[in-house]
Design a protein around this motif. Structure first.
Motif, short mmCIF file in Angstrom:
data_model
loop_
_atom_site.label_atom_id
_atom_site.label_comp_id
_atom_site.label_asym_id
_atom_site.label_seq_id
_atom_site.Cartn_x
_atom_site.Cartn_y
_atom_site.Cartn_z
N ALA A 209 0.83 -1.20 0.00
CA ALA A 209 0.00 0.00 0.00
C ALA A 209 0.87 1.25 0.00
CB ALA A 209 -0.92 -0.01 1.22
N ALA A 210 1.94 1.23 0.78
CA ALA A 210 2.85 2.38 0.84
C ALA A 210 3.49 2.62 -0.53
CB ALA A 210 3.92 2.14 1.89
N GLU A 211 3.88 1.55 -1.20
CA GLU A 211 4.48 1.68 -2.52
C GLU A 211 3.48 2.23 -3.53
OE1 GLU A 211 6.50 -1.16 -5.90
OE2 GLU A 211 6.71 -1.74 -3.80
N ILE A 212 2.26 1.73 -3.51
CA ILE A 212 1.22 2.18 -4.44
C ILE A 212 0.91 3.66 -4.21
CG2 ILE A 212 -1.24 1.96 -5.02
CD1 ILE A 212 -0.85 -1.10 -4.41
N LEU A 213 0.81 4.08 -2.95
CA LEU A 213 0.47 5.45 -2.61
C LEU A 213 1.68 6.38 -2.58
CD1 LEU A 213 -2.11 4.72 0.22
CD2 LEU A 213 -2.61 5.43 -2.12
N ALA A 214 2.88 5.82 -2.73
CA ALA A 214 4.13 6.59 -2.71
C ALA A 214 4.33 7.33 -1.39
CB ALA A 214 4.21 7.54 -3.90
N SER B 185 -10.27 0.64 -0.94
CA SER B 185 -10.19 1.85 -0.12
C SER B 185 -9.06 2.76 -0.60
CB SER B 185 -10.04 1.52 1.36
OG SER B 185 -8.75 1.05 1.67
N MET B 186 -7.99 2.16 -1.14
CA MET B 186 -6.92 2.97 -1.72
C MET B 186 -7.43 3.70 -2.95
SD MET B 186 -3.36 0.90 -1.30
CE MET B 186 -3.86 -0.43 -2.35
N GLU B 187 -8.21 3.00 -3.77
CA GLU B 187 -8.79 3.63 -4.97
C GLU B 187 -9.69 4.80 -4.59
OE1 GLU B 187 -8.09 3.11 -8.14
OE2 GLU B 187 -6.60 1.65 -7.51
N ARG B 188 -10.54 4.59 -3.55
CA ARG B 188 -11.42 5.67 -3.09
C ARG B 188 -10.60 6.87 -2.60
NH1 ARG B 188 -14.28 1.60 -0.39
NH2 ARG B 188 -13.38 2.31 1.56
N MET B 189 -9.52 6.59 -1.88
CA MET B 189 -8.68 7.66 -1.36
C MET B 189 -8.02 8.44 -2.49
SD MET B 189 -5.58 7.35 1.32
CE MET B 189 -4.81 8.79 1.98
N ILE B 190 -7.53 7.74 -3.49
CA ILE B 190 -6.89 8.39 -4.64
C ILE B 190 -7.91 9.25 -5.39
CG2 ILE B 190 -5.85 7.97 -6.91
CD1 ILE B 190 -4.52 5.47 -5.56
N GLU B 191 -9.11 8.72 -5.61
CA GLU B 191 -10.15 9.47 -6.31
C GLU B 191 -10.63 10.67 -5.51
OE1 GLU B 191 -11.21 9.00 -9.44
OE2 GLU B 191 -9.70 7.43 -9.58
N ALA B 192 -10.59 10.60 -4.20
CA ALA B 192 -11.09 11.67 -3.34
C ALA B 192 -10.13 12.86 -3.25
CB ALA B 192 -11.38 11.15 -1.95
N HIS B 193 -8.87 12.65 -3.65
CA HIS B 193 -7.86 13.70 -3.51
C HIS B 193 -7.17 13.99 -4.84
CE1 HIS B 193 -8.28 13.70 0.82
NE2 HIS B 193 -8.17 12.40 0.82
N PRO B 194 -7.89 14.57 -5.80
CA PRO B 194 -7.24 14.89 -7.07
C PRO B 194 -6.24 16.04 -6.89
CG PRO B 194 -9.45 15.77 -7.02
CD PRO B 194 -9.28 14.95 -5.78
N VAL B 195 -5.43 16.28 -7.89
CA VAL B 195 -4.43 17.34 -7.84
C VAL B 195 -5.12 18.67 -7.53
CG1 VAL B 195 -2.75 18.64 -9.20
CG2 VAL B 195 -2.92 16.16 -9.46
N GLY B 196 -4.52 19.42 -6.63
CA GLY B 196 -5.08 20.70 -6.24
C GLY B 196 -6.05 20.62 -5.08
#
Length: 71
Positions: free
Chosen positions: A17-22, A53-64
């Motif tokens: 998860a850490a690697e995927i989320l950097a 849940s990682m996908e939801r987190m990524i989608e919830a925080h777009p650039v900016g």
């Protein structure tokens, strides 16, 4: 007749998860504690993060979207 087919859930380790989320594993643990990531405990020491849940987190925080709250 109702179909009760189960959808396979993908679980990843904290390191994956850490690697995927950097981010660091420590940050992944912080996200879990804050409720931003869903995790399950397998046994007494093993934690796994739900991939959706990682996908939801990524989608919830777009650039900016990462802005400090106004005081």
């Amino acid at each position: 007749m109702t179909s009760t087919a189960t959808v396979p859930r993908r679980l990843v380790s904290l390191a994956e998860a850490a690697e995927i989320l950097a981010v660091s594993v420590k940050t992944v643990r912080r996200y879990i504690a804050a409720g931003e990531l869903d995790a399950v405990r397998l046994g007494c020491r093993t934690l796994r993060v739900k991939a959706e849940s990682m996908e939801r987190m990524i989608e919830a925080h777009p650039v900016g979207a990462w802005r400090l709250p106004q005081r």
